[in-house]
Design a protein around this motif. Sequence first.
Motif, PDB file in Angstrom:
ATOM      1  N   GLY A 230      48.903  44.480  41.551  1.00  0.00           N
ATOM      2  CA  GLY A 230      47.836  44.223  40.563  1.00  0.00           C
ATOM      3  C   GLY A 230      48.488  43.448  39.346  1.00  0.00           C
ATOM      4  O   GLY A 230      48.065  43.058  38.556  1.00  0.00           O
ATOM      5  N   GLY A 231      50.031  43.546  39.395  1.00  0.00           N
ATOM      6  CA  GLY A 231      50.764  43.071  38.346  1.00  0.00           C
ATOM      7  C   GLY A 231      52.335  43.279  38.544  1.00  0.00           C
ATOM      8  O   GLY A 231      52.785  44.142  39.631  1.00  0.00           O
ATOM      9  N   TYR A 232      53.037  42.515  37.813  1.00  0.00           N
ATOM     10  CA  TYR A 232      54.467  42.790  38.019  1.00  0.00           C
ATOM     11  C   TYR A 232      55.238  42.836  36.461  1.00  0.00           C
ATOM     12  O   TYR A 232      54.374  41.947  35.616  1.00  0.00           O
ATOM     13  CB  TYR A 232      55.333  41.722  38.827  1.00  0.00           C
TER      14      TYR A 232
ATOM     15  N   HIS B  61      53.043  39.831  34.523  1.00  0.00           N
ATOM     16  CA  HIS B  61      51.567  39.560  34.318  1.00  0.00           C
ATOM     17  C   HIS B  61      50.640  40.117  35.323  1.00  0.00           C
ATOM     18  O   HIS B  61      51.152  40.759  36.433  1.00  0.00           O
ATOM     19  CB  HIS B  61      51.396  37.765  34.878  1.00  0.00           C
ATOM     20  N   PRO B  62      49.481  40.296  34.891  1.00  0.00           N
ATOM     21  CA  PRO B  62      48.610  41.037  35.935  1.00  0.00           C
ATOM     22  C   PRO B  62      47.976  39.947  36.890  1.00  0.00           C
ATOM     23  O   PRO B  62      48.224  38.567  36.472  1.00  0.00           O
ATOM     24  CB  PRO B  62      47.200  41.334  35.072  1.00  0.00           C
ATOM     25  N   LEU B  63      47.755  40.144  38.066  1.00  0.00           N
ATOM     26  CA  LEU B  63      47.456  39.343  39.112  1.00  0.00           C
ATOM     27  C   LEU B  63      45.813  39.579  39.385  1.00  0.00           C
ATOM     28  O   LEU B  63      45.318  40.761  39.455  1.00  0.00           O
ATOM     29  CB  LEU B  63      48.201  39.661  40.321  1.00  0.00           C
ATOM     30  N   GLU B  64      45.093  38.482  39.707  1.00  0.00           N
ATOM     31  CA  GLU B  64      43.733  38.611  40.310  1.00  0.00           C
ATOM     32  C   GLU B  64      43.761  39.340  41.475  1.00  0.00           C
ATOM     33  O   GLU B  64      44.750  39.225  42.245  1.00  0.00           O
ATOM     34  CB  GLU B  64      43.277  37.209  40.364  1.00  0.00           C
ATOM     35  N   ARG B  65      42.716  40.168  41.709  1.00  0.00           N
ATOM     36  CA  ARG B  65      42.794  40.760  42.988  1.00  0.00           C
ATOM     37  C   ARG B  65      42.197  39.755  44.242  1.00  0.00           C
ATOM     38  O   ARG B  65      42.493  40.202  45.322  1.00  0.00           O
ATOM     39  CB  ARG B  65      41.689  41.912  43.045  1.00  0.00           C
TER      40      ARG B  65
END
Lengths: 188, 118
Positions: free
Chosen positions: B79-81, B50-54
């Motif tokens: 920013g994601g994994y 998933h991308p992650l919110e900053r």
Amino acid sequence: MTDLHEHLFRREAGRIVATLTRIFGVENLALAEDVVQDAFCRALEVWPFRGVPENPSAWLMATAKHRALDVLRRECTARTLAPELGRWLESEERLSPAVEELFRAEAIKDDQLRMMFSCCHPRLPEAAQVGLMLHILCGFSVDEVAAASSARTRASRSASRAPRRSSPSRGGSSRSRTPPTSPRGFRP
Amino acid sequence: MSEFIYLYRSTNEASRAAMGSPEQMQKSMQTWMAWMQQLADQGHIKNPGHPLERAGKLVKGKQRTITDGPYAESKDIIGGYTLIEAKDLAEAVELSKGCPILEGGGVVEVRPVLKTGM
């Protein structure tokens, strides 16, 4: 997974900036460009993980719309926005539908035309008008516009030099002036 | 096969600078999609992740002090994994070298998932 349409971002940049400028006012062009950049950043964060959405144009437009609403809610008091916005901003119930209305497909076309007229403001030299349109409406970067313009200038100079003897004193005519290096400072 | 996590780290400034013009943006996106697709085709992607919110919150220590975001203390934001399958750490590292985040001065942190089996 949908394939990425060629020049998708370039094309969408112009459409979204035109619409956002209608909302924020032409004097806040830089803000509109920031919102577009935010929407594109979001796409770059999300799409590699989730794939290109079925309708990438609609996705980018919707993301820009949400971001624009955020900006309006946050900055409505700090900035002078388009005059009619003052009325919408009085209440949340009026704001969302008004912005929704501006993001309809037909409205977006009108916004593109309106922006075209703004770019053609008679006080701007012709080269600047063309440069602004390429940058704002066609999604070319300032560097790309400058490179194309100087290539054209070089070509027209050598073409005009070829048939007759050169007159160095008239080398740089007013027609060959460089496009605006920073359209962000653009004030019609 | 072993499992690894790719953590994509970059600064806000770096990721914005890597965007540039819409055309550069298009290229970045194509490179990302191509890289992910290639890993998937070779069977290395266990989970695209998933991308992650900053934005976010930090909850810290016994006092449960709550502060905004990770940015105050770390310049690189995750920013994601992605969960990757590879033969060993060396292969996971080799595969990560194609990641477009590196072009923009970002970092891929490659971490083996700790085996919990006996």
